[in-house]
Structures are given as structure tokens and as C-alpha cells.
Write a protein that holds these residues in place. Structure first.
Motif, PDB file in Angstrom:
ATOM      1  N   VAL A  92       0.707  -1.312   0.059  1.00 45.79           N
ATOM      2  CA  VAL A  92       0.393   0.027   0.087  1.00 45.79           C
ATOM      3  C   VAL A  92       1.210   1.087  -0.166  1.00 45.79           C
ATOM      4  CG1 VAL A  92      -1.576   1.334   1.328  1.00 45.79           C
ATOM      5  CG2 VAL A  92      -2.524  -1.496   1.326  1.00 45.79           C
ATOM      6  N   MET A  93       0.873   2.152  -1.157  1.00 45.62           N
ATOM      7  CA  MET A  93       1.510   3.147  -1.345  1.00 45.62           C
ATOM      8  C   MET A  93       0.274   4.255  -1.145  1.00 45.62           C
ATOM      9  SD  MET A  93       3.506   2.399  -4.247  1.00 45.62           S
ATOM     10  CE  MET A  93       5.139   3.761  -4.084  1.00 45.62           C
ATOM     11  N   ASP A  94       0.362   4.724   0.063  1.00 49.09           N
ATOM     12  CA  ASP A  94      -0.630   5.404   1.045  1.00 49.09           C
ATOM     13  C   ASP A  94      -0.203   7.419   0.320  1.00 49.09           C
ATOM     14  OD1 ASP A  94      -1.849   7.260   4.166  1.00 49.09           O
ATOM     15  OD2 ASP A  94      -3.017   6.702   1.827  1.00 49.09           O
ATOM     16  N   ASP A  95      -1.013   7.875  -0.228  1.00 48.68           N
ATOM     17  CA  ASP A  95      -1.497   9.630  -0.342  1.00 48.68           C
ATOM     18  C   ASP A  95       0.184  10.307  -1.154  1.00 48.68           C
ATOM     19  OD1 ASP A  95      -0.615  12.293   1.719  1.00 48.68           O
ATOM     20  OD2 ASP A  95      -1.642  11.803   0.108  1.00 48.68           O
ATOM     21  N   ILE A  96       0.082   9.176  -2.831  1.00 46.83           N
ATOM     22  CA  ILE A  96       1.151  10.179  -3.584  1.00 46.83           C
ATOM     23  C   ILE A  96       0.429  11.141  -4.411  1.00 46.83           C
ATOM     24  CG2 ILE A  96       2.242   9.703  -5.841  1.00 46.83           C
ATOM     25  CD1 ILE A  96       1.791   6.035  -4.780  1.00 46.83           C
ATOM     26  N   TRP A  97       1.410  11.855  -4.797  1.00 42.46           N
ATOM     27  CA  TRP A  97       1.227  13.453  -4.931  1.00 42.46           C
ATOM     28  C   TRP A  97       1.621  13.473  -6.891  1.00 42.46           C
ATOM     29  CZ3 TRP A  97      -2.036  17.248  -2.997  1.00 42.46           C
ATOM     30  CH2 TRP A  97      -1.868  17.278  -2.000  1.00 42.46           C
ATOM     31  N   SER A  98       2.515  12.842  -6.900  1.00 43.36           N
ATOM     32  CA  SER A  98       3.953  12.972  -7.997  1.00 43.36           C
ATOM     33  C   SER A  98       3.672  11.222  -9.090  1.00 43.36           C
ATOM     34  CB  SER A  98       4.897  13.285  -7.709  1.00 43.36           C
ATOM     35  OG  SER A  98       5.739  13.115  -9.334  1.00 43.36           O
ATOM     36  N   THR A  99       3.500  11.571 -10.524  1.00 42.66           N
ATOM     37  CA  THR A  99       3.699  10.074 -11.552  1.00 42.66           C
ATOM     38  C   THR A  99       4.496   9.282 -11.314  1.00 42.66           C
ATOM     39  OG1 THR A  99       4.683  12.177 -13.192  1.00 42.66           O
ATOM     40  CG2 THR A  99       1.750  11.822 -12.729  1.00 42.66           C
ATOM     41  N   GLN A 100       6.189  10.105 -10.795  1.00 43.66           N
ATOM     42  CA  GLN A 100       7.323  10.491 -10.975  1.00 43.66           C
ATOM     43  C   GLN A 100       7.572   8.667  -9.177  1.00 43.66           C
ATOM     44  OE1 GLN A 100       9.719  13.678 -10.046  1.00 43.66           O
ATOM     45  NE2 GLN A 100       9.711  14.911 -12.274  1.00 43.66           N
ATOM     46  N   VAL A 101       7.092   8.943  -8.546  1.00 41.10           N
ATOM     47  CA  VAL A 101       6.938   8.017  -8.099  1.00 41.10           C
ATOM     48  C   VAL A 101       7.009   6.559  -8.049  1.00 41.10           C
ATOM     49  CG1 VAL A 101       6.067   6.916  -5.425  1.00 41.10           C
ATOM     50  CG2 VAL A 101       6.077  10.119  -5.685  1.00 41.10           C
ATOM     51  N   TRP A 102       5.742   6.750  -8.824  1.00 41.77           N
ATOM     52  CA  TRP A 102       6.015   4.949  -9.429  1.00 41.77           C
ATOM     53  C   TRP A 102       6.822   4.745 -10.346  1.00 41.77           C
ATOM     54  CZ3 TRP A 102       4.379   1.148  -8.247  1.00 41.77           C
ATOM     55  CH2 TRP A 102       3.801  -0.556  -9.154  1.00 41.77           C
ATOM     56  N   ASP A 103       6.973   5.685 -10.655  1.00 40.85           N
ATOM     57  CA  ASP A 103       8.054   5.683 -12.348  1.00 40.85           C
ATOM     58  C   ASP A 103       9.769   5.178 -11.718  1.00 40.85           C
ATOM     59  OD1 ASP A 103       6.667   6.474 -14.302  1.00 40.85           O
ATOM     60  OD2 ASP A 103       7.743   8.428 -14.170  1.00 40.85           O
ATOM     61  N   GLU A 104       9.444   5.345 -10.467  1.00 39.33           N
ATOM     62  CA  GLU A 104      11.380   5.270  -9.728  1.00 39.33           C
ATOM     63  C   GLU A 104      10.950   4.038  -9.290  1.00 39.33           C
ATOM     64  OE1 GLU A 104      13.473   7.780  -9.487  1.00 39.33           O
ATOM     65  OE2 GLU A 104      14.745   6.442  -8.256  1.00 39.33           O
ATOM     66  N   VAL A 105       9.515   3.559  -8.422  1.00 36.32           N
ATOM     67  CA  VAL A 105      10.072   1.909  -8.057  1.00 36.32           C
ATOM     68  C   VAL A 105       9.848   1.115  -8.237  1.00 36.32           C
ATOM     69  CG1 VAL A 105       9.462   3.995  -5.664  1.00 36.32           C
ATOM     70  CG2 VAL A 105       7.426   2.857  -6.836  1.00 36.32           C
ATOM     71  N   ARG A 106       8.239   1.418  -9.403  1.00 28.05           N
ATOM     72  CA  ARG A 106       7.940   0.265  -9.570  1.00 28.05           C
ATOM     73  C   ARG A 106       8.707  -0.914 -10.477  1.00 28.05           C
ATOM     74  NH1 ARG A 106       4.871   2.031 -15.158  1.00 28.05           N
ATOM     75  NH2 ARG A 106       4.604  -0.160 -15.362  1.00 28.05           N
ATOM     76  N   VAL A 107      10.250  -0.254 -10.420  1.00 23.86           N
ATOM     77  CA  VAL A 107      11.037  -2.059 -11.051  1.00 23.86           C
ATOM     78  C   VAL A 107      11.254  -3.069  -9.645  1.00 23.86           C
ATOM     79  CG1 VAL A 107      13.223  -0.311 -10.462  1.00 23.86           C
ATOM     80  CG2 VAL A 107      13.056  -3.207 -12.341  1.00 23.86           C
TER      81      VAL A 107
END
Length: 871
Positions: free
Chosen positions: A266-281
Motif C-alpha cells: 500500500v502506497m498511501d498519499d502519492i502526489w507525483s507520477t514520478q513516484v511510481w516511475d521510480e519504484v515500479r521496477v
């Protein structure tokens, strides 16, 4: 505002005079005048609380605030110089007394001019339209009504209204086996809709817990760093001893941890699309049904992270809005018929936003339940709602000054953090925010303040202790924003971090330092007016930064909190903090602590986490005069600390918390020096003679105020300790024992008749032998929580009327337990939780618990069964 500043300055002035009767010798008349003026100002501020919308009065209040801060600066400067000159010579001391007497006289004149203006306005209040506050203060409430309305009301997942369909839909998406690919599910909606609350409810759901092999919850927020985010996820699955790895290394490590497992993140309170790009791998897709659940206020984030349409959280309808408001205001009681229609109007005015409803409910809960009060509220609520963030001010403005200060203080903690309540209370007390008379314990007053803030929904309960008290609390982002805005305006506190270093106000009385960079080394702190420094680190080496602090030492600091830092030493320069009252060194790696730490004259709270087993120096006794709290946790079972022989003379009556202490030949004498202890933690070693055990237990019997007692005890001393338990003080409410190998079952017999015992925790490491446990009628008359860990018991039998008030029954690592007396459990209508956790849970016990769950009366008891390795 001045309502907050003036009482704190007044309290600190009184405390300084109490601690050092001769410190202000020669300027006593000026100080008495200042104290008298501050008391008068405090009364004026209370009377004019309802007129702050008048610009003239607001300007006057700001002048009063600045004058009060000026008074504090001058007195502290004077006192600091006198104390330093005491170390030199008498002539220097007299010179500085004379010089600062002149300065104090000038400040007194300035304050007098302000007071003349205040008195003139107050005498002509009709001319200037200054009236008294429309809302009654807390002190003016009827005692009975106040007692009822201050009940603790926790915003729990079970109390959520209107989320039934959302919960069912999202759980189905998480656990369905049709789509086995790793899937990202998003919850989207505006702030205050309850996204995090819904996600937390789902995360804790039994179906979800049993479906996934491993789970992790991480809060992202606006200020995020990839490395910190990855570390937070990894810490859910393994212990991290070295936090120096790069983000890329952490991604690889996390991916390896998750391979072959069905996981939920669970990734709570994401504000930026960069977050998912950074950790998805870092999240492998092995077509085993793994899931990532994201909450966000930004629709683009939801679209970017998943091709699946986001789950849009809707506003509550009028029916659900009224149901939620009714729960928050009345908590199980019926709403009077004459208030129902007004209540529905108020709920409707909140526009279906759960956060708004909860805040309004908390405010209404603290008000008189009358048609007139609610009618006035109906007229005002729409105005506040239209003003957006000003709506949050409605709840804030209804707080009395002492609660406002405590509420604002929570804004010093990082966003989305769970705040340890015991630490928070010590900080409140150290700051002078808790006002208590001698008839009431300052801890009781502080807990009452906390409950009032919870009652008004200004803060939320994160976790509870077994006795029902609050263990950790948290604050909603919107309310934290309010804290920061109000605090910066009124110079109550400010923060230093990478993103706001320029905005630091040097006049702020408190400074929270976090997410700092090398730029901090060049940041001149020497001119700051701060009285409190709170550090929030990330486990990295902060030696250069800490040395910068020691270099620009804040000589007026009263509260210093170092959390999560790593540095080589606390140098001798720390003794420049001559006013220090509260020192927290928590979760820090410190190679060396200067002996100066034992020389603080005014220290009240000392919390040290040191990875060492050492004799406390004789200097510790010099700080015991005012010390109220001495806590060195984390190493109780591996060696903590022990005292030297205490000095002769009067006992130290202020100390109320003492943990952990290694028992030695001085311990009985030491305990006798602290007659007012409320909480005590002791560790007995094998090498201790039985005569010393007897002496220590005999000294504990005399502690009439002792409420909580924790023991680490080897097997060979259990019998001697157990035989003394029946003589423990009758005020005892909590008892915890950790031992090894064999448990002395006679201990339970000695504890069974303690009249006020509410929590009992027994932990046996490496237990041997099998036992059957039976509780006789009349045993443990007030016990609310029983937690047994590592005990090799096969059955638990309870006679009728045994443990009649039991609410929580917890077994951890009790892998041989096969039978609970189901019929007797059903008789306990207070029972709320039965929890069994271990590597294996016998099938017979599962059957018993399932039957009990199906038969348990309303409200149903929670049955939690978890099979896993318990750490």
C-alpha cells in the motif's frame, strides 16, 4: 497568539524562581512586577477572546505577544549570565546583576506601557466594541457534562460510514484469482474523503491478511525520497542494519525479498507520477496475484500508475453524513428528538466530506447539547465551510489556549508520522504547556489534554495500549497544515528542511529539523531565539551537522530531542545548555556521551538509548533534584544501567518514571530515595544474591503510588520475586514479567487478588514443560487485558466470575494451546478481542474459536488467528 505565549512565559518565569530562589536576587521587585503584569494580561486575553476580529484588538494582542517574548529573552539572558558568573567570582556576579537589573527595569517599563493601553481599552470596551467571548471556556462547563463529553472517541476503521460497497469492491479486486498479473489498484479523491481510512480498513481485513504472504504499508506524501520510500517498504520484511545502500541497490534488495511471494504493497498519499516511475521496477510480476494499492488526490497519478480506472471515492449522501455525525457526537447514545433536524442540517452543510463531518462532530461533542447552541451552529457552519481551509480554523478556535498550544506542538513532527504519546507528553511538560496544581499529577493533566484533543477530533488515535490508553496518535494533513500556518504567524515553531530553509523565522521559539542537507552546515543558527530543537533523522551519519549545532550552541534551549541520528559523540559543549529541562536521545547511534550530561541543574526528563552497560556516574545524583523521568529503554534484558550508592539526606520526590535499572547491592537504597515512583522497570541478574532480591522487593512495597511495574527476571529468582508480589502496592494497575525456561505459576496466585490490576503480561523465553492453567472465581477482579507469550500451556480454564472485566485475551507463541473454555468466555460480555499468533495454531483451538465467534453476543468479539513466526 498571545493566549498561548503568555501562559508559557509566565509558567517558565515562576518555575525559574522556584528552582533558583536566589537567582533573581537584586531584581526581585522588577520580576514580581513582570509576573503580575503577565497574570493581568492572561485574564485580559481570556476576556477578549471573542473580539479578535477587530483589527485594533488583533494588533494589541500581537504587541502583547512580542512583549511577552521580549520579557522571556531578557530574563533568560540575565539568568544565564548570573549562572555563568557564579562559576567565576562574586564581583563579576554583582556587576552583571546590576547591569541586568537596569535591562529588566526597561522591559518592565515597556510592559507597563502596554498594560496601560490594555487597561484603557478594557475600561472603555463599549466604546471600542470589545465584548467577552461568546463561547464558554472549558473551565465554565458543567462538571458532570464535561466529564461525560470528554470520553475518548477514537476514529476507527470500524466506525466508518458509507464505505461498505467500496470495501467489498476493492477487496474483491485485491484477492480475486481471475487476474493473476501484478495489478495496481488506485483510490482517488479529494483530501478529507477518507482514502487512507478506507485503505487501512482493507489492509487490516482478515480476508486480505490471509490472502497475501507479505504486506507493507508506506506513506509517500509530497516530500518524498526514493531511498527513504524503499527503505520503509524493506523494513516491513527484514531488519536493516546498514542504511547506506543506494536507491538502486535497495530496489534490487526489495525485488529479491518479494520474489516467489504473493505480496500487497500500500502506497498511501502519492502526489507525483514520478513516484511510481521510480519504484515500479522493485515490484516483480510473477503472475501470482500480487497487488499494489495506491491512494492519491491527483487523478493523473492514478491514471499513470494503472490502466485500470481508479476507484473514485464519493462524497457521503445526506443519510450517511447524518449517521457519521451522530456517531461522532453521541457515541452510542440517542440523539434528543429536538436536535435531530438541526443535526441533519449541520451534516448536510458539511457537503458529504467525512473529514469535515468528523471535525464538526468533535466540536459539537464538546458543546452543550441544546437547541439554542445547535441553532447558532447551523448559522455559522456554512460560513466556515465556504471559506475552505478556514473551516479547520473553526475547530481550532474552539480550543482553549492550553489545548491550542498542545495541538500546535504536534505540527513539529514529520508529516504522516505516528507520534509516541508517552514521548509527546514528556515534551509537552518540558515545554511548560501543561498547567497542573499540586493536587493533580502533571501526567494525569497531560493525558486529559490528549483526550480532549481526541474528543474534538483534532488528532486521531493510531494505536492503543492494552489498557485502552492511547499508544500512538497521528494528525491529518489538513490539520497539520493549519498547525504550521498558525505557528509561523505566531512564532510558535518553524521547520528547517531542504525545501523551506529560506523561510526559517529566527524569532520562532521551536525549530523542527528534518530532511536536512549539507547546506545546513552553512546555516547560521547562533542568532535564533529557539528554546526547543527537535531533530528527525534517517539513520545516516549526522556528525558534521551535529557538530554545527554544538558550534552554534543555543544557550537558552530547554528541550532537545535527537531522533534517528548517528554521530560520534555528544561533546562537552552541551553543558552550555544551562536551562535544559528535557533531553531525548532516541534511536541514535552515539559512540560517546560527555559527562556534562549529568550536570544540568534544571533537567526534568532524561531519555537515553545507549548501547552500553554502564554504571551511572555519581554525578547523576546532582540532577535528581528536579528529575521527573529517567528512562533508558531497549536493553532491559541484555543489561541496562545501575546506580551508585545514593547520598544521605532528603529523598528525591519528583521522580515518577524510572526504567530500566539493573539490580545490584545499591538498588534497594536507590528505590527508597524515590517514594513517588509511578512506573518502575527492573532487571535481575542471575548473579544477584537472593538477599538482595528480598531487599529490593521490600523497598518496592513502600511505593504507594506505583502503578506500572516491569521485571526482567531469571528463573532462579522467580520464586523469591513471586512470593513478594502479594505485598506490592494496591495502586498497581499493570504488571509485566519476562523470564526464561520455567515460569513460576505461583506468581499468578499472588497477582490474582490485586484490586486494581488491569493489564498482565507474561513472556517466557525458551519455555520448557507443559501446563494447564486454571483461573479461580474471584481472581483478577479488574483485569482488562491478559497477554501470554511463549508459555507452554495446553488449556485455559476459567471458573465463573473469574476475570469478570476481561476485554483482551492474547496468546503469542503459545503453540501447545488446544483448548479455551468456550462457555465461560461467552459469559464475558466485555470481551472484545481474542488473538492467537504463532508458528502453528492447533486445529482444536481453531474449532473452539470459530464456534465462539459464531455464538458470541453483540457486539461481536474480534477473533484473530495468525500463523507465522512471531519475532
Amino acid at each position: 497568539m498571545a493566549d498561548i505565549v503568555v501562559p508559557i512565559v509566565l509558567e517558565n518565569l515562576i518555575k525559574l524562581g522556584t528552582y533558583e530562589a536566589n537567582l533573581l536576587l537584586g531584581v526581585r521587585d522588577q520580576v514580581d512586577t513582570l509576573e503580575s503584569d503577565l497574570r493581568f494580561i492572561k485574564v485580559f486575553l481570556k476576556k477578549s477572546a471573542g473580539t479578535r476580529n477587530d483589527p485594533f484588538v488583533e494588533e494589541l494582542v500581537n504587541q502583547i505577544r512580542d512583549a511577552a517574548l521580549g520579557i522571556e529573552d531578557v530574563i533568560d539572558t540575565y539568568a544565564a549570565r548570573v549562572i555563568k558568573e557564579r562559576r567565576r567570582n562574586l564581583l563579576g556576579k554583582l556587576f552583571h546583576c546590576f547591569g541586568h537589573a537596569m535591562v529588566l527595569h526597561g522591559v518592565a517599563n515597556k510592559t507597563t506601557r502596554i498594560m496601560n493601553k490594555v487597561e484603557n481599552i478594557y475600561n472603555n470596551k463599549e466604546k471600542y466594541g470589545i465584548g467577552e467571548a461568546d463561547q464558554p471556556s472549558v473551565d465554565d462547563e458543567e462538571p458532570e457534562q464535561s466529564s461525560i463529553e470528554r470520553r475518548r472517541r477514537n476514529v476507527e476503521e470500524d466506525d466508518v460510514v458509507g464505505f461498505e460497497k467500496d470495501t467489498a469492491t476493492l477487496i474483491d479486486q485485491l484477492i480475486n484469482q481471475i487476474n493473476l498479473q501484478r495489478d495496481v489498484i488506485t483510490i482517488h479523491g479529494m483530501g478529507g474523503l477518507g482514502k487512507s481510512t478506507l485503505a487501512r480498513k482493507i489492509y487490516k481485513d482478515t480476508r486480505v491478511v490471509n490472502h497475501f504472504a507479505c504486506r507493507a504499508w508506506v506513506v509517500v506524501s509530497q516530500q518524498w525520497q526514493a531511498k527513504t520510500l524503499l527503505l520503509d517498504v524493506l523494513k516491513s520484511f527484514k531488519q536493516i542494519s546498514d542504511e547506506t545502500a543506494t536507491a538502486e541497490e535497495l530496489k534490487t534488495d526489495l525485488k529479491d525479498q518479494l520474489k516467489g511471494k504473493r505480496y500487497l504493497i500500500v502506497m498511501d498519499d502519492i502526489w507525483s507520477t514520478q513516484v511510481w516511475d521510480e519504484v515500479r521496477v522493485a515490484f516483480p510480476d510473477e503472475s501470482n496475484g500480487s497487488r499494489i494499492l495506491i491512494t492519491t488526490r491527483v487523478r493523473d497519478v492514478a491514471r499513470h500508475a494503472s490502466p485500470t480506472p481508479p476507484h473514485d471515492l464519493k462524497l457521503l449522501d445526506e443519510s450517511d453524513s447524518w449517521e457519521l455525525l451522530r456517531k461522532e457526537v453521541f457515541r452510542g447514545r440517542e440523539c434528543p428528538p429536538d436536535l435531530t433536524e438541526l443535526g441533519k442540517k449541520i451534516a448536510k452543510s458539511c457537503g458529504g466530506l467525512p473529514l469535515s463531518i468528523v471535525l464538526v462532530g468533535g466540536t459539537l461533542a464538546a458543546e452543550k447539547k441544546s437547541h439554542q447552541v445547535w441553532l447558532r451552529f447551523v448559522a455559522n457552519v456554512n460560513l466556515y465551510l465556504k471559506q475552505g481551509i478556514s473551516f479547520l480554523t473553526l475547530s481550532y478556535d474552539h480550543l482553549p489556549p492550553e489545548l491550542k498550544a498542545c495541538f500546535l506542538y504536534l505540527g513539529l513532527f514529520p508529516e504522516d508520522s505516528e507520534i509516541n504519546v508517552r514521548d509527546l507528553i514528556e515534551l509537552w511538560i518540558g515545554e511548560g504547556l501543561i498547567q497542573s496544581d499540586r493536587s493533580t499529577s502533571i501526567y494525569d493533566v497531560a493525558e486529559d489534554y490528549l483526550e480532549k484533543l481526541i474528543d474534538r477530533s483534532m488528532i486521531q488515535v493510531a494505536t492503543n495500549r492494552l489498557d485502552g490508553g492511547v499508544k500512538t496518535c497521528r494528525m491529518h494533513d489538513l490539520l497539520r497544515d493549519l498547525c504550521i500556518a498558525e505557528s509561523r504567524r505566531d512564532k510558535f515553531f518553524d521547520t528547517y528542511s531542504i525545501d523551506n530553509s529560506v523561510s526559517h523565522n529566527r524569532n520562532s521559539r521551536r525549530l523542527s529539523i528534518r530532511h536536512i542537507s549539507a547546506e545546513f552546515l552553512n546555516f547560521d543558527l547562533s542568532s535564533s531565539c529557539a528554546r526547543s530543537l527537535l531533530f528527525f533523522g534517517a539513520g545516516v551519519d549526522y556528525s558534521p551537522i551535529c557538530m554545527s549545532v554544538w558550534k552554534h550552541i543555543y544557550k537558552f534551549i530547554r528541550v532537545l530531542r535527537l531522533f534517528g541520528l548517528e554521530f560520534k559523540k555528544i561533546p562537552s559543549q552541551i553543558d552550555e545548555l544551562i536551562f535544559l529541562r528535557c533531553l531525548f536521545i532516541k534511536r541514535c547511534r552515539v559512540d560517546h556521551v560527555s559527562s556534562s550530561i549529568w550536570k544540568f541543574r534544571y533537567l526534568e526528563t532524561l531519555h537515553l538509548e545507549l548501547e552500553s552497560n554502564r554504571l551511572l556516574p555519581k554525578g547523576i545524583w546532582s540532577v535528581m533534584k528536579h528529575l521527573r523521568y529517567l528512562y533508558m529503554p531497549g536493553f532491559a534484558y541484555y543489561g541496562s544501567f545501575h546506580f551508585s550508592k545514593p547520598p544521605l539526606g532528603e529523598p528525591f520526590r519528583n521522580l515518577q518514571v524510572l526504567s530500566w535499572v539493573d539490580v545490584n547491592h545499591n538498588t534497594a537504597l536507590v528505590i527508597a530515595k524515590f517514594p513517588n515512583l509511578r512506573k518502575l522497570g527492573l532487571h535481575f541478574y542471575d548473579a544477584i544474591e537472593e538477599s538482595e532480591v528480598e531487599n529490593v522487593m521490600a523497598s518496592i512495597r513502600k511505593l504507594e503510588s506505583l502503578q506500572k511495574f516491569k521485571i526482567g527476571c531469571p528463573t532462579r529468582h522467580c520464586s523469591k520475586v513471586g512470593s513478594s508480589l502479594n505485598l506490592l502496592p494496591s495502586a498497581l494497575t499493570k504488571f509485566s514479567l519476562t523470564t526464561s525456561d520455567t515460569f513460576n505459576w505461583d506468581m499468578l496466585k499472588f497477582l490474582a487478588r490485586k484490586p486494581h490490576l488491569r493489564v498482565l503480561k507474561i513472556h517466557v523465553r525458551n519455555a520448557i514443560g507443559l501446563h494447564k492453567l486454571s483461573v479461580a472465581a474471584g481472581d483478577f477482579p479488574q483485569l482488562q487485558a491478559l497477554k501470554l507469550r511463549g508459555l507452554n500451556i495446553q488449556t485455559l480454564g476459567m471458573e465463573k466470575d473469574a476475570m469478570p472485566n476481561l476485554e483482551s485475551l492474547i496468546f503469542r507463541g503459545c503453540e501447545y494451546l488446544e483448548y479455551l473454555q468456550e462457555d465461560e468466555l461467552l459469559c464475558r460480555t466485555n470481551l472484545k478481542l481474542v488473538e492467537v499468533c504463532g508458528r502453528r495454531v492447533p486445529a482444536k483451538l481453531k474449532t473452539v474459536l470459530t464456534n465462539f465467534k459464531n455464538k458470541s453476543p453483540a457486539p461481536p468479539c474480534k477473533i484473530n488467528i495468525t500463523e507465522r513466526q512471531y519475532p
